[in-house]
Design a protein around this motif. Structure first.
Motif, short mmCIF file in Angstrom:
data_model
loop_
_atom_site.label_atom_id
_atom_site.label_comp_id
_atom_site.label_asym_id
_atom_site.label_seq_id
_atom_site.Cartn_x
_atom_site.Cartn_y
_atom_site.Cartn_z
N ASP A 217 26.41 32.36 41.76
CA ASP A 217 26.04 32.31 40.33
C ASP A 217 26.96 33.15 39.46
OD1 ASP A 217 23.83 30.72 41.00
OD2 ASP A 217 22.60 32.48 41.46
N ILE A 218 27.91 33.85 40.05
CA ILE A 218 28.84 34.67 39.27
C ILE A 218 29.87 33.76 38.61
CG2 ILE A 218 30.62 36.46 39.40
CD1 ILE A 218 29.05 37.73 41.66
N GLN A 219 30.18 34.06 37.35
CA GLN A 219 31.11 33.23 36.58
C GLN A 219 32.41 33.99 36.35
OE1 GLN A 219 28.97 32.38 32.98
NE2 GLN A 219 27.24 31.43 34.04
N ILE A 220 33.47 33.23 36.07
CA ILE A 220 34.75 33.85 35.74
C ILE A 220 34.58 34.68 34.47
CG2 ILE A 220 37.11 33.34 34.95
CD1 ILE A 220 37.09 30.94 36.84
N ASN A 221 35.21 35.87 34.46
CA ASN A 221 35.16 36.86 33.38
C ASN A 221 33.91 37.75 33.42
OD1 ASN A 221 37.66 36.10 32.31
ND2 ASN A 221 36.72 34.52 31.03
N ASP A 222 32.96 37.49 34.34
CA ASP A 222 31.90 38.48 34.56
C ASP A 222 32.55 39.78 35.05
OD1 ASP A 222 29.75 36.93 33.85
OD2 ASP A 222 29.27 36.28 35.88
N VAL A 223 31.87 40.91 34.81
CA VAL A 223 32.41 42.20 35.23
C VAL A 223 31.58 42.74 36.39
CG1 VAL A 223 32.88 44.59 34.56
CG2 VAL A 223 33.33 42.72 32.95
N MET A 224 32.23 42.93 37.57
CA MET A 224 31.55 43.49 38.74
C MET A 224 31.59 45.02 38.67
SD MET A 224 32.61 41.30 42.10
CE MET A 224 34.35 41.63 41.89
N LEU A 225 30.49 45.64 39.06
CA LEU A 225 30.40 47.10 39.11
C LEU A 225 30.36 47.50 40.58
CD1 LEU A 225 27.58 47.47 36.42
CD2 LEU A 225 30.06 47.24 36.07
N VAL A 238 41.17 44.81 38.22
CA VAL A 238 40.56 46.10 37.87
C VAL A 238 40.72 46.34 36.37
CG1 VAL A 238 40.62 48.60 38.21
CG2 VAL A 238 41.00 47.06 40.15
N ILE A 239 39.60 46.57 35.66
CA ILE A 239 39.66 46.85 34.23
C ILE A 239 39.21 48.28 33.92
CG2 ILE A 239 39.37 44.44 33.53
CD1 ILE A 239 36.42 45.06 32.96
N LYS A 240 38.68 48.97 34.95
CA LYS A 240 38.29 50.36 34.74
C LYS A 240 38.20 51.06 36.09
CE LYS A 240 34.73 53.32 32.69
NZ LYS A 240 33.41 53.35 31.99
N LEU A 261 44.27 50.35 37.14
CA LEU A 261 44.14 49.38 36.06
C LEU A 261 45.10 48.20 36.23
CD1 LEU A 261 42.29 49.52 33.55
CD2 LEU A 261 44.30 50.21 32.23
N SER A 262 44.60 46.98 36.10
CA SER A 262 45.34 45.71 36.16
C SER A 262 45.71 45.26 37.57
CB SER A 262 46.62 45.77 35.30
OG SER A 262 46.29 46.03 33.96
N ASP A 263 45.36 46.05 38.60
CA ASP A 263 45.63 45.62 39.98
C ASP A 263 44.62 44.56 40.41
OD1 ASP A 263 47.81 47.21 40.28
OD2 ASP A 263 46.79 48.80 41.40
N GLU A 264 45.06 43.70 41.34
CA GLU A 264 44.21 42.63 41.85
C GLU A 264 43.43 43.11 43.07
OE1 GLU A 264 44.59 37.82 42.72
OE2 GLU A 264 46.37 39.10 42.78
N VAL A 265 42.17 42.74 43.16
CA VAL A 265 41.35 43.03 44.35
C VAL A 265 40.77 41.73 44.87
CG1 VAL A 265 40.78 45.40 43.65
CG2 VAL A 265 39.29 43.52 42.94
N PHE A 266 40.35 41.75 46.16
CA PHE A 266 39.94 40.52 46.82
C PHE A 266 38.55 40.63 47.41
CE2 PHE A 266 44.55 41.17 47.40
CZ PHE A 266 45.00 40.14 46.57
N ALA A 267 37.84 39.52 47.38
CA ALA A 267 36.51 39.46 48.00
C ALA A 267 36.61 39.80 49.48
CB ALA A 267 35.91 38.06 47.83
N GLY A 268 35.63 40.57 49.97
CA GLY A 268 35.60 40.91 51.38
C GLY A 268 36.29 42.22 51.71
N THR A 269 36.96 42.84 50.72
CA THR A 269 37.61 44.13 50.96
C THR A 269 36.63 45.26 50.62
OG1 THR A 269 38.60 44.11 48.75
CG2 THR A 269 39.90 43.20 50.55
N LEU A 270 36.93 46.47 51.12
CA LEU A 270 35.99 47.59 51.00
C LEU A 270 36.53 48.64 50.03
CD1 LEU A 270 33.44 49.09 52.07
CD2 LEU A 270 34.92 50.11 53.80
N ASN A 271 35.73 48.91 48.98
CA ASN A 271 36.08 49.98 48.04
C ASN A 271 35.71 51.32 48.66
OD1 ASN A 271 36.67 51.42 45.70
ND2 ASN A 271 34.60 51.18 44.92
N GLU A 272 36.71 52.18 48.87
CA GLU A 272 36.46 53.40 49.64
C GLU A 272 36.14 54.62 48.80
OE1 GLU A 272 39.64 54.02 52.42
OE2 GLU A 272 38.73 52.62 53.84
N LEU A 276 34.81 51.36 40.53
CA LEU A 276 35.66 50.33 39.91
C LEU A 276 34.83 49.35 39.09
CD1 LEU A 276 38.03 49.28 42.87
CD2 LEU A 276 38.62 50.74 40.93
N GLU A 277 35.41 48.92 37.99
CA GLU A 277 34.88 47.76 37.26
C GLU A 277 35.94 46.68 37.34
OE1 GLU A 277 33.34 48.54 33.38
OE2 GLU A 277 31.98 50.12 34.09
#
Length: 703
Positions: A217-225, A238-240, A261-272, A276-277
């Motif tokens: 149900d997540i849409q493009i341009n939604d912001v993940m926390l 990454v926007i924040k 900021l502005s780096d790309e992240v991928f589904a399935g990776t672990l934020n250590e 991040l927003e």
């Protein structure tokens, strides 16, 4: 559901390749189905047309196959594996009856042994009921499947009074099926672990409201926390915030990667580490991990040349075994005075030992295991054919820029020409000018400044100009400074000496100064990857006869890079068409050749090579789709790994085929002295199947 609609399902209980083919055929025959394809390696079914899940499961009832829509089985909660006793209760009851029968046989020494025979017959009927139903159905259709051969053998044993052996064959066959199913599931674990990598829900902010929702149900341009310790559910930017992210699931990289900021992240990776927003850039079905899963599953379903050979061989082999069994039953009694019952029994044993199970499964289980292992280590292989080709490579051609080198310039030298000026002061002025430029060389200088902790923002630039093809200039504190090509400046012998020295080392030279004086000379170079030399050495150690670098760069630069990385040959000043001709020349000399490049610029050469390998920066759709093999983490060190894995796969396939056939030949030779029994036959068939499967699974452990 419209007849033209295509749906995909995940399967559980799919035990063997022959069962897979039979299930596919059964689904294909359902009314309303126009096309059906079973991917044994990934345990998936693709159906075009109209069929309910109940109809699909009925088509797979012979192997107790369960069907679930693809999207529903992603979570463990949607599928509860039946308890062992419930799933195998008829076989367990049969085993108890066999034990009671042997106890009865030992305690009741006299005749008649009605109770013993009754217990064995009951064990045969209860334990083999499902097998007999399927075997008889196949026999009516003249489909000589494994079930057909086993049914004839067991019923034949009962008819000549060998109830004990018939019952034991039923149980041993059930154990064989169970172990084969377990081994197949183990081989699929690599892909099932990928399916479970990405979270199924995520916390997002939409319209200033925080909520936890399903990823679908997540849409493009939604912001993940994303908090520290949480997995990232979707691809995004990454926007924040700043953090380190473990990308091992995608790229196979052992060390976490810094994200800002502005780096790309991928589904399935672990934020250590940090919070991040992330702004979502792809829908759930289009994320990098989703594409990887699709590619790996498709690859596991592709038939390798060895598998195609085995499948063709099995089609000839099975009728041959039936004919041989028939001749063994008929010829000795008719022409040599043999006992009909004895040779009938020997014929039944030949049917059992001749089951092609171990032969048919010898290749796919190896391919599935190897492709799954490669995916876990950040290498995507498009199919078994490329895995086999990699194992036979004699030469590998490398693109230079972005493959053997980093693909971006870095500052190697910063020479101050006037002692009155400090390097830090000059670099601050240069960075203040270069911030306004989009040129890669400018980015390299700004990166050096940032690395040294120099802040260029306090410096104000006036009258900034971009001098197309030559550099930039601007006023700092009323003085006009320029940075760029030597043609902008008046040179002298000292500066020319520095420039010539840099050129000999294949470095790009730029000057900084005023109209009257050159203040600094900067040398830049596309740095060689740290892993390039050790990769080339590892490939040469593995016996790859030729490693050649193909580049459009000049000969001097190419020769220097070639010496640095240790390739055996260098070809420079090449256009894309020239690279293609070089690949053809290598193929004429060495046979099988791989080309490794960026997946786009080297397209003709990649297509011509026996195996095209892309340095696929994680998330690059073009690299994922165009190459035969993709190195997800841009890590050349994975190349020797995939060569070793491919060679191990080829060895394992040959071992499996040889062992399977040798064991059957040895068992068949036991017919000559009349030593082949039904239980020896089933043990030989079962043993071969289990051993070749376990041997194939070993490929999951190649590091």
């Amino acid at each position: 559901m419209a007849k033209s609609e295509t749906r995909r399902y995940r399967l559980t209980g799919l035990s063997c390749t022959s069962c897979s083919a039979k299930f596919e055929k059964n689904v294909q025959e359902l009314e309303g189905v126009s096309e059906a394809k079973v991917n044994y390696g990934a345990a998936k079914l693709t159906v075009t047309g109209q069929a309910s899940i109940a109809e699909l499961e009925q088509a797979g009832a012979f192997d107790n196959i369960k069907v679930k829509p693809e999207q529903e089985i992603d979570t463990e909660a949607t599928h509860q594996k039946p308890a062992f006793w419930r799933e195998n209760r008829s076989q367990l009851i049969a085993a108890v009856l066999i034990i009671l029968a042997f106890v009865s046989q030992l305690t009741m020494m006299g005749e008649p042994r009605f109770l013993t025979a009754s217990l064995f017959i009951a064990a045969i009927i209860i334990g083999g009921y499902a097998l007999f139903i399927e075997g008889i159905k196949d026999l009516i259709k003249f489909d000589f499947s494994m079930a057909t051969l086993m049914t004839i053998a067991i019923i034949g044993a009962a008819l000549i009074g060998d109830f004990a052996e018939g019952a034991i064959v039923v149980i041993l066959f059930a154990i064989s099926e169970m172990l084969e199913r377990y081994a197949a599931d183990r081989a699929r674990q690599s892909i099932s672990s990928l399916v479970k990598v990405a979270p199924k829900v995520a916390t997002i902010r939409r319209n200033d409201l925080e909520q936890t929702i399903a990823v679908q149900d997540i849409q493009i341009n939604d912001v993940m926390l994303i908090k520290p310790g949480q997995k990232i559910a979707m691809d995004g930017i990454v926007i924040k915030g700043e953090s380190t992210v473990n990308q091992a699931a995608i790229t196979g990289e052992a060390l976490p990667v810094d994200k800002q900021l502005s780096d790309e992240v991928f589904a399935g990776t672990l934020n250590e580490a940090g919070y991040l927003e992330v702004q979502v850039t792809k829908l759930a079905a289009d994320t990098t991990i989703a594409k990887i899963i699709q590619l790996v599953e498709a690859a596991q379903g592709e038939r390798a040349p060895a598998q195609a050979f085995v499948d063709k061989f099995a089609k000839i082999y099975t009728p041959f075994i039936i004919l041989l069994a028939t001749l063994i039953v008929i010829l000795p009694p008719l022409f040599f005075g043999g006992d009909w019952q004895r040779w009938f029994y020997q014929g039944l044993s030949v049917l059992v030992v001749g089951c092609p199970c171990s032969l048919v499964i010898s290749t796919p289980v190896s391919i599935v295991s190897a492709i799954g292992n490669a995916a876990r280590h950040g290498v995507l292989v498009k199919g078994g054919i490329y895995l086999e080709e990699m194992g036979k490579l004699q030469a590998i051609a490398f693109d230079k820029t972005g493959t053997l080198t980093e693909g971006k310039p870095t500052v190697t030298d910063f020479v101050v020409l006037d002692d009155q000026f400090e390097a830090t002061d000059l670099l601050q002025k240069i960075s203040a000018l270069e911030i306004y430029s989009q040129h890669p060389l400018a980015s390299a200088i700004v990166a050096l400044s940032q690395k040294r902790g120099i802040d260029a923002t306090p410096i104000s630039i006036e009258n900034f100009k971009s001098l197309t093809g030559r550099g930039v200039q601007g006023d700092i504190y009323g003085i006009t400074y320029s940075i760029g090509s030597p043609t902008l400046f008046v040179s002298d012998s000292k500066i020319d000496t520095i420039k010539q020295d840099f050129h000999r080392k294949s470095k790009t030279v730029i000057y900084f100064g005023t109209s009257d004086q050159v203040l600094a000379v900067i040398g830049l170079q596309d740095a060689v990857r740290q892993t390039s030399r050790q990769t080339i050495q590892a490939l040469q150690t593995l016996g790859v006869k030729e490693t050649v670098m193909l580049t459009g760069d000049n000969q001097a630069t190419a020769d220097q890079i070639g010496r640095e990385v240790g390739v055996s040959a260098v070809k420079a000043n090449l256009m894309p068409a020239d690279k293609l001709k070089e690949i053809q020349a290598l193929q004429a000399t060495f046979g099988r050749v791989a080309m490794i490049g960026d997946g786009v610029n080297d397209a003709p050469a990649l297509a011509m090579a026996n195996v095209g390998i892309a340095m696929g920066v994680a998330g690059t759709d073009t690299a994922l789709e165009t190459a035969d093999i993709t190195l997800m983490g841009d890590d050349l060190a994975r190349l020797p790994f995939i060569v070793r894995l491919s060679r191990s796969t080829l060895r394992t396939i040959k071992q499996n085929i040889t062992f399977s056939l040798a064991l059957k030949v040895i068992a068949l030779l036991l017919v000559i002295p009349g030593w082949l029994t039904l239980w020896i036959a089933i043990l030989a068939d079962m043993g071969a199947t289990i051993l070749v499967t376990l041997n194939g699974i070993r490929l999951m452990r190649v590091k």
